[in-house]
Design a protein around this motif. Structure first.
Motif, mmCIF file in Angstrom:
data_model
loop_
_atom_site.group_PDB
_atom_site.id
_atom_site.type_symbol
_atom_site.label_atom_id
_atom_site.label_comp_id
_atom_site.label_asym_id
_atom_site.label_seq_id
_atom_site.Cartn_x
_atom_site.Cartn_y
_atom_site.Cartn_z
ATOM 1 N N ALA A 1 35.782 38.686 55.797
ATOM 2 C CA ALA A 1 35.974 39.076 54.104
ATOM 3 C C ALA A 1 37.249 38.739 53.707
ATOM 4 O O ALA A 1 37.500 38.270 52.705
ATOM 5 C CB ALA A 1 35.324 40.458 53.751
ATOM 6 N N VAL A 2 38.435 38.890 54.597
ATOM 7 C CA VAL A 2 39.614 38.821 54.177
ATOM 8 C C VAL A 2 40.461 37.554 54.751
ATOM 9 O O VAL A 2 41.287 37.344 54.668
ATOM 10 C CB VAL A 2 40.577 39.936 54.671
ATOM 11 N N ASN A 3 39.383 36.777 55.374
ATOM 12 C CA ASN A 3 39.662 35.471 56.051
ATOM 13 C C ASN A 3 40.955 35.654 56.840
ATOM 14 O O ASN A 3 41.990 35.268 56.920
ATOM 15 C CB ASN A 3 40.191 34.446 54.899
ATOM 16 N N TYR A 4 40.768 36.704 57.829
ATOM 17 C CA TYR A 4 41.621 37.034 59.081
ATOM 18 C C TYR A 4 42.304 35.983 59.831
ATOM 19 O O TYR A 4 41.292 35.095 60.357
ATOM 20 C CB TYR A 4 40.870 38.010 59.964
ATOM 21 N N ASN A 5 43.301 35.390 59.550
ATOM 22 C CA ASN A 5 43.904 34.187 60.165
ATOM 23 C C ASN A 5 44.994 34.482 61.175
ATOM 24 O O ASN A 5 46.127 34.690 60.928
ATOM 25 C CB ASN A 5 44.737 33.479 59.176
ATOM 26 N N GLU A 6 44.674 34.222 62.484
ATOM 27 C CA GLU A 6 45.407 34.337 63.674
ATOM 28 C C GLU A 6 46.800 33.721 63.590
ATOM 29 O O GLU A 6 47.687 34.157 64.038
ATOM 30 C CB GLU A 6 44.552 34.133 64.893
ATOM 31 N N THR A 7 46.536 32.607 63.026
ATOM 32 C CA THR A 7 47.838 31.590 62.963
ATOM 33 C C THR A 7 48.860 31.906 62.218
ATOM 34 O O THR A 7 49.988 32.244 62.303
ATOM 35 C CB THR A 7 47.447 30.139 62.707
ATOM 36 N N ALA A 8 48.456 32.590 60.855
ATOM 37 C CA ALA A 8 49.423 33.210 59.861
ATOM 38 C C ALA A 8 49.947 34.304 60.422
ATOM 39 O O ALA A 8 51.197 34.611 60.111
ATOM 40 C CB ALA A 8 48.574 33.513 58.638
ATOM 41 N N VAL B 1 52.696 39.199 53.442
ATOM 42 C CA VAL B 1 51.657 39.373 54.218
ATOM 43 C C VAL B 1 50.227 39.743 53.437
ATOM 44 O O VAL B 1 49.172 39.346 54.003
ATOM 45 C CB VAL B 1 52.100 40.451 55.179
ATOM 46 N N ALA B 2 50.387 40.532 52.368
ATOM 47 C CA ALA B 2 49.080 40.774 51.736
ATOM 48 C C ALA B 2 48.428 39.569 51.282
ATOM 49 O O ALA B 2 47.162 39.465 51.225
ATOM 50 C CB ALA B 2 49.318 41.983 50.676
ATOM 51 N N ALA B 3 49.092 38.668 50.676
ATOM 52 C CA ALA B 3 48.666 37.415 50.194
ATOM 53 C C ALA B 3 48.021 36.362 51.245
ATOM 54 O O ALA B 3 47.074 35.856 51.071
ATOM 55 C CB ALA B 3 49.752 36.489 49.671
ATOM 56 N N SER B 4 48.237 36.697 52.577
ATOM 57 C CA SER B 4 47.514 35.895 53.632
ATOM 58 C C SER B 4 45.996 36.498 53.824
ATOM 59 O O SER B 4 45.416 35.757 54.346
ATOM 60 C CB SER B 4 48.541 36.076 54.844
ATOM 61 N N PHE B 5 45.803 37.667 53.199
ATOM 62 C CA PHE B 5 44.549 38.051 53.452
ATOM 63 C C PHE B 5 43.604 37.772 51.897
ATOM 64 O O PHE B 5 42.674 38.261 51.890
ATOM 65 C CB PHE B 5 44.577 39.586 53.719
ATOM 66 N N ASP B 6 44.280 36.961 50.967
ATOM 67 C CA ASP B 6 43.687 36.944 49.886
ATOM 68 C C ASP B 6 42.997 35.470 49.785
ATOM 69 O O ASP B 6 43.831 34.446 49.585
ATOM 70 C CB ASP B 6 44.735 37.122 48.640
ATOM 71 N N LYS B 7 41.834 35.736 49.747
ATOM 72 C CA LYS B 7 40.749 34.386 49.766
ATOM 73 C C LYS B 7 40.976 33.642 48.254
ATOM 74 O O LYS B 7 40.863 32.398 48.255
ATOM 75 C CB LYS B 7 39.586 34.568 49.875
ATOM 76 N N LEU B 8 41.400 34.486 47.227
ATOM 77 C CA LEU B 8 41.262 33.906 45.819
ATOM 78 C C LEU B 8 42.734 33.182 45.580
ATOM 79 O O LEU B 8 42.695 32.564 44.499
ATOM 80 C CB LEU B 8 41.103 35.045 44.987
ATOM 81 N N ILE B 9 43.486 33.555 46.349
ATOM 82 C CA ILE B 9 45.050 33.111 45.729
ATOM 83 C C ILE B 9 45.134 31.736 45.595
ATOM 84 O O ILE B 9 45.888 31.126 44.567
ATOM 85 C CB ILE B 9 46.060 33.583 46.879
ATOM 86 N N ASP B 10 44.599 30.839 46.353
ATOM 87 C CA ASP B 10 44.383 29.344 46.106
ATOM 88 C C ASP B 10 43.467 28.805 45.431
ATOM 89 O O ASP B 10 43.082 27.299 45.072
ATOM 90 C CB ASP B 10 44.713 28.463 47.534
#
Length: 455
Positions: free
Chosen positions: A399-406, A436-445
């Motif tokens: 749901a939060v687009n967990y991104n290992e690279t980020a 860090v919070a923004a890295s879990f935000d699918k809507l930000i872009d």
């Protein structure tokens, strides 16, 4: 903090006072939908009721303000607005289950203390007459200390307020003058003495990042605040958003501190406050060790709504009244119109003055919980969150687009530590929590937006 990290991460990102941020609200959310959502909120958690009342009027306009406010010019308009506020409250409260309890009432603005205390007392009584309260509810008001005298401070307590936020912003009169902020009308030591004698809980609010502030001058301000020993000291980061409020352009003429200096202002305040025994809460609050916010943070149960940081005991779904007020319900946000005349007209017509809102889907509700955990408690324990939400851990991370690279990049920069079960912001990296919070935000872009910089 290293200068290269400040430069790298001082980028525009949401402040995450809500998720999704308010700029995602849309006009398809109607008054009819608001009524339906309010009724449905009776079956949702949290069950407590939190009330926000917006008083937009100010004696004059501070240049740094990003709030919806306007000059107090025509008293006839003010009276019409207060009358409309009462009518709106009477429109919404009957939709709420009488078995629910009030946990918070909060007045913001503008300048709530631009109004006679008799007006504020009447509004309090209108709300409190309809519901029982939890034990020790928080009845709070934001105050401009530039205009209140001893009688006014005492009358506020008599009106039922048990937490008062003193908007000092800075004790340096040159900084206040450059920001068009009136200095306190009474010595703050006298104000604190009056309120302490009435057993009121005290917040003292400051802003860092204003023109003419230096680490040395801000240290003097914070040391004076420490000597007064309020229960909570808040150091808000100035958000330069002149596209929201053109008055902020006046600050550019004097000159705003660089990113490096602004970071030093925060670091100076944090060291002084922690050395004096205050505990760091969230992004910008410092509290005494016996404060319930500290206990909540220690148990990783600190929470946040539009009223600010709170505990699970005091939090509630937020029902907002007045122009621009944002109701923060379990599955939706709803914002009132920003136009005062439209607000008064619609209320007098018996129409909810809704301008826009947002209904959260399941993924967004999950993301809201993850970002809230990060912003409040600086950590997310994925297995625990899975148990709390009764949702598989894999579904939450999806749901939060967990991104290992980020995450690896944040870890390499000394901002977080993490493994498959948890993520934690490192102690000295708190200012980067928004990144860090923004890295879990699918809507930000997904939409062009303009935010304040994170540092």
């Amino acid at each position: 903090m290293k200068q290269e990290l400040l430069n790298k991460y001082s980028i525009p990102v949401p402040r995450y006072t809500s998720y999704p941020p308010a700029n995602f609200f849309n006009e398809s959310f109607t008054a009819g939908k608001f009524r339906q959502i309010v009724i449905e909120s009776n079956k949702e958690n949290p069950q407590h009721i939190s009330v926000y009342i917006h008083i937009p009027f100010c004696y004059h306009m501070c240049f740094y303000c990003g709030c919806n406010s306007q000059l107090l010019r025509d008293n006839a308009v003010v009276l019409k607005y207060i009358d409309a506020l009462k009518k709106e409250i009477k429109m919404v409260l009957p939709l709420l289950d009488r078995n629910r309890k009030i946990s918070q009432i909060h007045y913001g603005g503008g300048t709530p203390t631009s109004q006679p205390v008799s007006v504020l007392k009447e509004l309090n009584e209108l709300v409190l007459s309809e519901f029982d309260c939890i034990e020790n509810p928080e009845i709070a008001i934001e105050c401009h200390p530039g205009y209140a005298d001893e009688a006014y401070w005492n009358e506020l307590v008599n009106a039922g307020f048990n937490r008062i936020s003193l908007g000092v912003q800075d004790f340096d009169e040159e900084v206040l003058k450059a920001s068009n902020r009136k200095a306190p009308g009474m010595a703050m030591e006298d104000v604190v003495r009056i309120l302490r004698n009435r057993n009121v809980s005290l917040n003292m609010d400051f802003i860092y990042g204003l023109p003419l502030q230096t680490p040395e001058s801000f240290a003097k301000t914070i040391n004076r605040a420490i000597a007064l020993r309020p229960d909570r000291i808040v150091t808000f980061s100035y958000a330069h958003v002149p596209w929201v409020n053109e008055l902020q352009k006046n600050l550019e003429k004097v000159g705003l501190p660089s990113v490096e200096v602004k970071s030093q202002l925060y670091a100076t305040a944090k060291k002084l406050l922690t050395d004096a025994g205050y505990k760091t809460i969230g992004l910008d609050h410092f509290v005494l060790p016996d404060d319930e916010l500290f206990a909540a943070q220690q148990s990783k149960a600190l929470h946040r709504n539009f009223q600010g940081y709170c505990t699970r005991r005091t939090t509630g779904q937020v029902y907002a009244f007045g122009i621009t007020g944002i109701s923060q319900l379990a599955t939706a946000y709803s914002q009132n119109t920003k136009d005062l005349n439209t607000y008064i007209r619609q209320i007098n017509e018996g129409v909810f003055p809704i301008a826009k809102g947002y209904i959260l889907n399941e993924e967004e509700q999950i993301t809201r919980e993850v970002i809230s955990q990060l912003m409040c408690n600086y950590t997310v324990n994925w297995p625990e969150l899975s148990n709390t939400l009764d949702i598989p851990m894999a579904k939450i991370k999806s749901a939060v687009n967990y991104n290992e690279t980020a995450l690896q990049a944040f870890a390499a920069d000394g901002i977080i530590e993490y493994n498959e079960d948890y993520i934690s912001i490192l102690p000295d990296a708190a200012p980067f929590v928004r990144n860090v919070a923004a890295s879990f935000d699918k809507l930000i872009d997904t939409k062009e937006n303009r935010y304040s910089k994170s540092i």
